[in-house]
Design a protein around this motif. Structure first.
Motif, PDB file in Angstrom:
ATOM      1  N   LYS A 151       0.801  -1.243  -0.076  1.00 52.02           N
ATOM      2  CA  LYS A 151      -0.032  -0.056  -0.006  1.00 52.02           C
ATOM      3  C   LYS A 151       0.819   1.258   0.028  1.00 52.02           C
ATOM      4  N   ASN A 152       2.096   1.177   0.902  1.00 49.40           N
ATOM      5  CA  ASN A 152       3.024   2.421   0.924  1.00 49.40           C
ATOM      6  C   ASN A 152       3.587   2.737  -0.578  1.00 49.40           C
ATOM      7  N   LYS A 153       4.041   1.576  -1.048  1.00 49.66           N
ATOM      8  CA  LYS A 153       4.633   1.723  -2.375  1.00 49.66           C
ATOM      9  C   LYS A 153       3.535   2.210  -3.497  1.00 49.66           C
ATOM     10  N   LEU A 154       2.336   1.731  -3.452  1.00 51.89           N
ATOM     11  CA  LEU A 154       1.505   2.186  -4.344  1.00 51.89           C
ATOM     12  C   LEU A 154       1.112   3.879  -4.024  1.00 51.89           C
ATOM     13  N   PHE A 155       1.030   4.237  -2.755  1.00 53.68           N
ATOM     14  CA  PHE A 155       0.808   5.568  -2.593  1.00 53.68           C
ATOM     15  C   PHE A 155       2.176   6.476  -3.000  1.00 53.68           C
ATOM     16  N   SER A 156       3.187   5.766  -2.822  1.00 53.93           N
ATOM     17  CA  SER A 156       4.474   6.550  -3.385  1.00 53.93           C
ATOM     18  C   SER A 156       4.438   6.558  -4.830  1.00 53.93           C
ATOM     19  N   ILE A 157       3.899   5.621  -5.365  1.00 54.13           N
ATOM     20  CA  ILE A 157       3.832   5.943  -6.893  1.00 54.13           C
ATOM     21  C   ILE A 157       2.920   6.953  -7.353  1.00 54.13           C
ATOM     22  N   LEU A 158       1.841   6.856  -6.750  1.00 55.64           N
ATOM     23  CA  LEU A 158       0.619   7.714  -6.968  1.00 55.64           C
ATOM     24  C   LEU A 158       1.102   9.189  -6.924  1.00 55.64           C
ATOM     25  N   ALA A 159       1.796   9.260  -5.730  1.00 53.96           N
ATOM     26  CA  ALA A 159       2.245  10.710  -5.066  1.00 53.96           C
ATOM     27  C   ALA A 159       3.207  11.321  -5.882  1.00 53.96           C
ATOM     28  N   HIS A 160       4.051  10.506  -6.518  1.00 57.91           N
ATOM     29  CA  HIS A 160       5.203  11.180  -7.120  1.00 57.91           C
ATOM     30  C   HIS A 160       5.446  10.555  -8.742  1.00 57.91           C
ATOM     31  N   ASP A 161       5.724   9.341  -8.988  1.00 58.15           N
ATOM     32  CA  ASP A 161       5.792   9.065 -10.295  1.00 58.15           C
ATOM     33  C   ASP A 161       4.744   9.298 -11.427  1.00 58.15           C
ATOM     34  N   LEU A 162       3.457   9.243 -10.757  1.00 57.12           N
ATOM     35  CA  LEU A 162       2.512   9.317 -11.703  1.00 57.12           C
ATOM     36  C   LEU A 162       2.179  11.028 -11.839  1.00 57.12           C
ATOM     37  N   ARG A 163       2.335  11.782 -10.769  1.00 56.50           N
ATOM     38  CA  ARG A 163       2.135  13.089 -10.770  1.00 56.50           C
ATOM     39  C   ARG A 163       3.188  13.884 -11.535  1.00 56.50           C
ATOM     40  N   SER A 164       4.269  13.275 -11.644  1.00 54.45           N
ATOM     41  CA  SER A 164       5.582  13.964 -12.456  1.00 54.45           C
ATOM     42  C   SER A 164       5.121  14.338 -13.897  1.00 54.45           C
ATOM     43  N   PRO A 165       4.848  13.186 -14.583  1.00 54.61           N
ATOM     44  CA  PRO A 165       4.563  13.529 -16.130  1.00 54.61           C
ATOM     45  C   PRO A 165       3.264  14.493 -16.363  1.00 54.61           C
ATOM     46  N   LEU A 166       2.447  14.302 -15.373  1.00 52.26           N
ATOM     47  CA  LEU A 166       1.174  15.118 -15.548  1.00 52.26           C
ATOM     48  C   LEU A 166       1.355  16.508 -15.304  1.00 52.26           C
ATOM     49  N   ASN A 167       2.387  16.709 -14.300  1.00 58.59           N
ATOM     50  CA  ASN A 167       3.032  18.479 -13.837  1.00 58.59           C
ATOM     51  C   ASN A 167       3.652  18.803 -15.229  1.00 58.59           C
ATOM     52  N   SER A 168       4.442  17.802 -16.007  1.00 54.49           N
ATOM     53  CA  SER A 168       5.390  18.281 -17.007  1.00 54.49           C
ATOM     54  C   SER A 168       4.463  18.807 -18.256  1.00 54.49           C
ATOM     55  N   ILE A 169       3.422  17.943 -18.455  1.00 51.82           N
ATOM     56  CA  ILE A 169       2.475  18.232 -19.448  1.00 51.82           C
ATOM     57  C   ILE A 169       1.637  19.811 -19.215  1.00 51.82           C
ATOM     58  N   GLN A 170       1.284  19.333 -18.031  1.00 51.31           N
ATOM     59  CA  GLN A 170       0.508  20.943 -17.561  1.00 51.31           C
ATOM     60  C   GLN A 170       1.172  22.184 -17.630  1.00 51.31           C
ATOM     61  N   SER A 171       2.743  21.764 -17.274  1.00 53.82           N
ATOM     62  CA  SER A 171       3.676  23.160 -17.475  1.00 53.82           C
ATOM     63  C   SER A 171       3.782  23.524 -18.879  1.00 53.82           C
ATOM     64  N   PHE A 172       4.119  22.606 -19.726  1.00 56.83           N
ATOM     65  CA  PHE A 172       4.284  22.778 -21.020  1.00 56.83           C
ATOM     66  C   PHE A 172       2.931  23.497 -21.831  1.00 56.83           C
ATOM     67  N   LEU A 173       2.004  23.077 -21.241  1.00 51.50           N
ATOM     68  CA  LEU A 173       0.494  23.632 -21.933  1.00 51.50           C
ATOM     69  C   LEU A 173       0.304  25.084 -21.364  1.00 51.50           C
ATOM     70  N   GLU A 174       0.693  25.068 -20.346  1.00 50.23           N
ATOM     71  CA  GLU A 174       0.689  26.779 -19.596  1.00 50.23           C
ATOM     72  C   GLU A 174       1.575  27.686 -20.311  1.00 50.23           C
ATOM     73  N   ILE A 175       2.720  27.170 -20.389  1.00 52.42           N
ATOM     74  CA  ILE A 175       3.936  28.063 -21.123  1.00 52.42           C
ATOM     75  C   ILE A 175       3.519  28.485 -22.585  1.00 52.42           C
ATOM     76  N   SER A 176       3.011  27.324 -23.444  1.00 50.88           N
ATOM     77  CA  SER A 176       2.774  27.453 -24.610  1.00 50.88           C
ATOM     78  C   SER A 176       1.616  28.320 -24.855  1.00 50.88           C
ATOM     79  N   MET A 177       0.704  28.425 -23.950  1.00 47.79           N
ATOM     80  CA  MET A 177      -0.327  29.542 -24.114  1.00 47.79           C
ATOM     81  C   MET A 177       0.060  30.690 -23.887  1.00 47.79           C
ATOM     82  N   GLU A 178       1.316  31.139 -22.936  1.00 48.96           N
ATOM     83  CA  GLU A 178       1.642  32.431 -22.674  1.00 48.96           C
ATOM     84  C   GLU A 178       2.963  32.828 -23.690  1.00 48.96           C
TER      85      GLU A 178
END
Length: 433
Positions: A202-229
């Motif tokens: 369970k701790n392993k899964l939470f660690s994955i969800l908290a970091h490894d899955l969030r990281s690419p989403l943050n990258s995509i979100q940042s790219f989209l925000e920059i490309s709009m501005e």
């Protein structure tokens, strides 16, 4: 030993109290049967006749608990009939001049071993009241409780016989209690270990969800925000898109592994063993992996034998090979080579996935297939979460196969998986279908 377990009841189907009760019933029944014969031989004919219905009563309560699972009712009947039988036994077998009180003490030991905790004091009170009442009755009316022994030898033999059987029954009941207790303790320890593993998972899964899955989403979100501005140059945009695509691919594989592993933990895996042509079964997987290898500048060599038939689950086999090839691509620097091949070893087919990558340290071999392994970055900073090899091990074992690894640092790694080769009968059934 197996016969004994069948008589006592399995821990999977009966409670500890029920198993102890069955033990008590069997030895009580044996005691009664032997007592019928023994009392007849020493001249206590009335007592022998009295014990016949007692044998059937013990058999009935045993049947009620063992086969009808009515333990509480069986225990209540056993206790009530036992007290009534003791009263008759005491009056017909010389009272305090016979072994009645010893037998009653043994009966109370059996009762206290099987009744619920909240009933123990009540049955002890019944035991005391009955015993004292009978002793006072014999004291007040001694002529109603005559000594039935023909001679002193018969009395000594009767006491010796009762002592012997009392000792045997106490020994087996205590042994059954201790054995059952130890078994329950080991099961509790095993459950605690499984719970600890589940918590780690369970701790392993939470660690994955908290970091490894969030990281690419943050990258995509940042790219989209920059490309709009901000207006981004085409070359830089292609570079960012390439990086995001790569990260998304590995995140997608991560999600597939995560969902597959979570399903096996929560629902259990459903295995569909079929006769598979190894080359055909892995064709699509190898095409996709070849494309990924080429993107990194690697060469994937396919040396699988033709017309090799194995018994395996198609989806699981694809997932295993896909994960092992992904690992090989991840840890092999550009310009390296990967090779997938198959060999026949007796009744097994060994599938080898070999790379010319950075290798694995031997100290990591013990936990490489467990959740205790640490996720690492590949030669191009590819990210993994350590679930791929865990899945490979679980899925290959579900197919009654094996997986192991050989590796040399800075030389390369070879993963082996073994599967059962299909027999001629299996191939004949496949062609019929």
């Amino acid at each position: 030993m197996q016969l004994w377990q069948q008589l006592m009841g399995s821990p999977d189907t009966h409670t500890l109290e029920a198993i102890i009760f069955h033990t008590a019933c069997i030895f009580t029944g044996l005691l009664f049967i032997c007592s019928i014969i023994f009392n007849y031989l020493i001249g206590l004919y009335t007592l022998s006749i009295l014990l016949v219905p007692a044998v059937f009563s013990v058999g009935f309560v045993y049947y009620l608990s063992k086969f009808k699972y009515r333990l509480n009712l069986a225990v209540t009947i056993f206790c009530v009939l036992g007290n009534l039988l003791f009263i008759a036994f005491f009056l017909k077998n010389s009272g305090i001049n016979g072994p009645g009180l010893v037998v009653y003490l043994l009966f109370f030991f059996l009762v206290i071993s099987i009744v619920p905790k909240n009933q123990r004091f009540g049955w002890m009170a019944v035991n005391i009241i009955v015993a004292i009442s009978l002793i006072l009755f014999q004291y007040r009316y001694p002529e109603l409780v005559p000594v039935n022994y023909e001679d002193n030898l018969s009395r000594h033999l009767d006491f010796s016989y009762v002592y012997f059987f009392t000792l045997i029954i106490i020994y087996f009941i205590l042994t059954s209690i201790i054995t059952s207790y130890n078994r329950e303790r080991l099961l509790a320890e095993k459950r605690a270990e499984q719970l600890e593993i589940a918590n780690q998972s369970k701790n392993k899964l939470f660690s994955i969800l908290a970091h490894d899955l969030r990281s690419p989403l943050n990258s995509i979100q940042s790219f989209l925000e920059i490309s709009m501005e901000v207006e981004i140059e085409e070359e830089e945009k292609r570079s960012i898109n390439s990086s995001l695509l790569k990260e998304t691919k590995y995140t997608g594989q991560m999600l597939i592994n995560l969902l597959s592993w979570s399903k096996t933990q929560m629902e259990g895996a459903s295995v569909k063993m079929l006769v598979l042509n190894l080359e055909w079964a892995l064709e699509t997987t190898l095409l996709l992996q070849t494309s990924l290898a080429e993107e990194k500048g690697l060469i994937l060599n396919n040396k699988l034998q033709q017309n090799m038939y194995v018994i395996a689950d198609n989806d699981m086999l694809e997932l295993i090979v896909r994960n092992l090839l992904n690992n090989a691509i991840k840890f092999t620097p550009p310009g390296g080579q990967l090779t997938i091949s198959s060999e026949v070893h007796g009744k097994e087919c060994w599938i080898k996935i070999q790379d010319t990558g950075i290798g694995i340290d031997k100290v990591d071999f013990d936990h490489i297939f467990s959740l205790n392994s640490q996720s690492t970055y590949g030669t191009n900073q590819e990210k993994g979460v350590g679930l791929g090899l865990v899945l490979c091990k679980e899925f290959i074992e579900l197919q009654e196969g094996r997986i192991w690894v050989e590796s040399t640092l800075n030389v390369g790694t070879t993963f082996f998986i073994s599967l059962q080769i299909s027999s001629q009968n299996d191939l004949f059934a496949l062609h019929l279908n």
